[in-house]
Write a protein that holds these residues in place. Structure first.
Motif, short mmCIF file in Angstrom:
data_model
loop_
_atom_site.label_atom_id
_atom_site.label_comp_id
_atom_site.label_asym_id
_atom_site.label_seq_id
_atom_site.Cartn_x
_atom_site.Cartn_y
_atom_site.Cartn_z
N UNK A 116 0.84 -1.20 0.00
CA UNK A 116 0.00 0.00 0.00
C UNK A 116 0.87 1.25 0.00
N UNK A 117 2.03 1.15 -0.64
CA UNK A 117 2.98 2.26 -0.69
C UNK A 117 2.54 3.31 -1.70
N UNK A 118 2.89 4.56 -1.44
CA UNK A 118 2.56 5.63 -2.36
C UNK A 118 3.26 5.43 -3.70
N UNK A 119 2.48 5.44 -4.79
CA UNK A 119 2.95 5.36 -6.17
C UNK A 119 3.60 4.03 -6.55
N UNK A 120 3.53 3.02 -5.68
CA UNK A 120 4.12 1.72 -5.97
C UNK A 120 3.13 0.62 -5.63
N UNK A 121 3.10 -0.40 -6.48
CA UNK A 121 2.15 -1.49 -6.29
C UNK A 121 2.68 -2.64 -5.47
N UNK A 122 4.02 -2.83 -5.43
CA UNK A 122 4.60 -3.93 -4.66
C UNK A 122 5.91 -3.47 -4.03
N UNK A 123 6.32 -4.20 -2.98
CA UNK A 123 7.44 -3.75 -2.16
C UNK A 123 8.77 -3.70 -2.90
N UNK A 124 8.91 -4.48 -3.97
CA UNK A 124 10.18 -4.50 -4.69
C UNK A 124 10.39 -3.24 -5.53
N UNK A 125 9.31 -2.53 -5.84
CA UNK A 125 9.44 -1.35 -6.69
C UNK A 125 10.06 -0.19 -5.91
N UNK A 126 10.89 0.56 -6.59
CA UNK A 126 11.61 1.66 -5.95
C UNK A 126 11.36 2.97 -6.68
N UNK A 127 11.39 4.07 -5.93
CA UNK A 127 11.32 5.40 -6.51
C UNK A 127 12.73 5.96 -6.58
N UNK A 128 13.17 6.31 -7.78
CA UNK A 128 14.49 6.89 -7.97
C UNK A 128 14.36 8.38 -8.25
N UNK A 129 15.08 9.19 -7.49
CA UNK A 129 15.08 10.64 -7.67
C UNK A 129 16.24 10.97 -8.60
N UNK A 130 15.93 11.14 -9.87
CA UNK A 130 16.98 11.31 -10.88
C UNK A 130 17.44 12.74 -11.02
N UNK A 172 13.42 16.54 -4.44
CA UNK A 172 14.30 16.07 -3.37
C UNK A 172 13.61 16.05 -2.01
N UNK A 173 12.65 16.97 -1.80
CA UNK A 173 11.98 17.03 -0.50
C UNK A 173 11.16 15.77 -0.21
N UNK A 174 10.85 15.00 -1.27
CA UNK A 174 10.07 13.78 -1.09
C UNK A 174 10.92 12.61 -0.59
N UNK A 175 12.24 12.70 -0.72
CA UNK A 175 13.09 11.56 -0.35
C UNK A 175 12.84 11.10 1.08
N UNK A 176 12.72 12.03 1.99
CA UNK A 176 12.61 11.68 3.41
C UNK A 176 11.18 11.41 3.84
N UNK A 177 10.20 11.68 2.98
CA UNK A 177 8.81 11.54 3.41
C UNK A 177 7.97 10.60 2.58
N UNK A 178 8.50 10.13 1.42
CA UNK A 178 7.66 9.35 0.51
C UNK A 178 7.14 8.07 1.15
N UNK A 179 7.91 7.48 2.06
CA UNK A 179 7.47 6.24 2.70
C UNK A 179 6.51 6.48 3.86
N UNK A 180 6.21 7.75 4.14
CA UNK A 180 5.25 8.07 5.19
C UNK A 180 3.82 8.11 4.67
N UNK A 181 3.67 7.98 3.35
CA UNK A 181 2.34 8.05 2.74
C UNK A 181 1.95 6.69 2.16
N UNK A 182 0.64 6.49 2.07
CA UNK A 182 0.12 5.22 1.56
C UNK A 182 -0.54 5.42 0.20
N UNK A 183 -0.99 4.34 -0.38
CA UNK A 183 -1.60 4.34 -1.70
C UNK A 183 -2.65 5.45 -1.82
N UNK A 184 -2.78 5.91 -3.05
CA UNK A 184 -3.70 7.00 -3.34
C UNK A 184 -4.50 6.62 -4.59
N UNK A 185 -5.72 7.12 -4.69
CA UNK A 185 -6.52 6.84 -5.89
C UNK A 185 -7.54 7.94 -6.10
N UNK A 186 -8.09 7.99 -7.30
CA UNK A 186 -9.13 8.96 -7.65
C UNK A 186 -10.25 8.24 -8.40
#
Length: 206
Positions: A139-153, A158-172
């Motif tokens: 139920x991670x934000x922007x990811x469907x399974x635990x193996x998927x990673x968000x890369x900040x290219x 950059x401000x999301x690096x420290x907080x992205x794992x504090x949020x859960x799945x989102x939908x509309x």
């Protein structure tokens, strides 16, 4: 850069708040070489079908809203159409907009492929990589399974690096062209509710 390259498009949304940071235009491409069990968009796997857009047409459609801060590429597999999409995203960046992309390949695999995949990577601010693994559904934000990673290219988010794992799945739940559309990563209870209320032909998952 050429705006005459062609993109095989499955569908798009001019505005969304659940497919990346802020308000974003979202492009789903048609075609994917992978066959992940539990794929969210199985209708987008075949390389046949969809609609052909030139880069110029895609640019016009994806930048029609003044509310967006960027675009998100989904699929299908965007990196299977890396050459036209790298041209599109270069133009998107010229408009001051950000680019987020999803891929079933990992960042390491994409880097080893070389051009044009690395050309598209160079245009991306964010990459979510890795196949969807149903057994590791999350139920991670922007990811469907635990193996998927968000890369900040880039440093744009950059401000999301420290907080992205504090949020859960989102939908509309949206209405477009008189049809109900479910997008993002809804919990199973929401899917069950829609399936009980409406026939499949009256709503779409994206």
């Amino acid at each position: 850069m050429s705006t005459s390259f062609q993109i095989q498009v499955a569908t798009y949304l001019p505005e969304s708040y659940s497919n990346g940071p802020g308000c974003r235009a979202v492009l789903w491409v048609q075609g994917c070489p992978k066959r992940c069990s539990g794929c969210w968009n199985p209708d987008f796997l075949s390389f046949k079908g969809g609609t052909v857009w030139t880069v110029a047409q895609a640019l016009e459609k994806l930048t029609q809203s003044d509310a967006i801060e960027g675009i998100t590429l989904l699929g299908g597999e965007p990196f299977s159409q890396a050459e036209p999409l790298s041209n599109l995203c270069a133009e998107i960046r010229q408009h001051g907009l950000s680019v987020m992309a999803y891929s079933g390949w990992t960042l390491t695999e994409l880097t080893r492929m070389g051009s044009p995949q690395t050309d598209l990577l160079a245009c991306c601010d964010l990459l979510v990589d890795g196949e969807f693994v149903a057994e590791s559904e999350a139920s991670l934000l922007w990811r469907g399974s635990y193996n998927q990673q968000i890369h900040f290219l880039t440093e744009r988010y950059a401000q999301w690096r420290s907080q992205v794992n504090n949020y859960h799945r989102d939908f509309e739940i949206l209405i477009q062209d008189e049809q109900l559309i479910l997008t993002g990563d809804p919990p199973a209870a929401v899917l069950q509710m829609l399936q009980g209320l409406l026939p499949q032909g009256e709503w779409q998952m994206r």
